[in-house]
Design a protein around this motif. Sequence first.
Motif, PDB file in Angstrom:
ATOM      1  N   GLU A 200       0.851  -1.061   0.317  1.00 47.35           N
ATOM      2  CA  GLU A 200      -0.047  -0.292  -0.010  1.00 47.35           C
ATOM      3  C   GLU A 200       0.892   1.191  -0.073  1.00 47.35           C
ATOM      4  O   GLU A 200       2.546   1.438   0.571  1.00 47.35           O
ATOM      5  CB  GLU A 200      -0.742   0.117   1.103  1.00 47.35           C
ATOM      6  N   LYS A 213       1.901  -3.594   4.179  1.00 47.54           N
ATOM      7  CA  LYS A 213       1.503  -4.246   5.302  1.00 47.54           C
ATOM      8  C   LYS A 213       1.116  -5.655   5.909  1.00 47.54           C
ATOM      9  O   LYS A 213       1.074  -6.847   5.756  1.00 47.54           O
ATOM     10  CB  LYS A 213      -0.695  -3.357   5.240  1.00 47.54           C
ATOM     11  N   TRP A 230      -2.397  -3.839  12.662  1.00 47.11           N
ATOM     12  CA  TRP A 230      -1.562  -4.161  11.678  1.00 47.11           C
ATOM     13  C   TRP A 230      -0.094  -2.801  12.067  1.00 47.11           C
ATOM     14  O   TRP A 230      -0.190  -1.892  12.875  1.00 47.11           O
ATOM     15  CB  TRP A 230      -2.197  -2.915  10.952  1.00 47.11           C
ATOM     16  N   TRP A 232       2.640  -0.813   9.024  1.00 47.87           N
ATOM     17  CA  TRP A 232       2.793  -0.474   7.658  1.00 47.87           C
ATOM     18  C   TRP A 232       4.614  -0.575   7.662  1.00 47.87           C
ATOM     19  O   TRP A 232       5.327   0.467   7.984  1.00 47.87           O
ATOM     20  CB  TRP A 232       2.370   0.553   6.844  1.00 47.87           C
TER      21      TRP A 232
END
Length: 264
Positions: A200, A213, A230, A232
């Motif tokens: 992403e 991610k 989560w 990133w």
Amino acid sequence: MLALACGLAGTGVAHAQLQLFKPATPTPQKPIPVLQPPASNFDYPQHETLTYTVDWRVFTAGTAIFHVDQANGQLKVSATADSIGSVNMLFPVVDRFQSGFDLKTGCSTGFNKQIQEGRRKIATDLNFDYEHGRQTQNERNLVKGTATHKEANIPACVADSLASLFYTQSQPLTVGQTIFFPLADSMRTVTVGMKVLDREEIKTPAGTFQTIKVQATADEGVVKNRGSIWIWYTDDARHLPVQMQARAFFWGTITFHLQSVEFK
């Protein structure tokens, strides 16, 4: 991240270590995986400071700062989480965390936290004795003046909830795969999976990044009971954590946005 993901919630803030859910019928524990060492070709910086703004729902709830340093073959991590603005007036938070791991093995060298959340003040030291397969936890309630001592078994090598954020950086992050490792969790050892979901583009105050991610998963323990988490990481050799997010039904979503990076 696993230690700070819920460090700022409640009326804006909630404590990072929630109580474990105990099912009516205990289920057999799956075999604990072996913690794989950091990738030999991964290059950790000698010194690094990561600063994040922390949003709770539609409010800016606080700031979080991670200091990462190499010393004596270890990666040492210290982190702070502080509430700001209206959240600080309603429920002040001043949390401090320290951790680290061996750069060759990935084994955590211990975990320390000092939390001040509202009227609650707790100091906790978690130590690992791998030679004898034991972990010990000494905890002091600084308001009540009480103390507790606990001991439990551990496997030959474990991660902890703070160091695991940076341990994961060194692992191959391939979409569709999951990295499993043992995590010391509330005097138990549980299996955590870092599931690589997708790529992403993420915009933060520090800039726009192409990212991978990753979702933290577990069948039991604190990670499971926090809801969904989560991270990133940048889609490059650094795997820099530029955004982190935790979501649970009872307090909503907390998001860490990278504000700045300093290498000194």
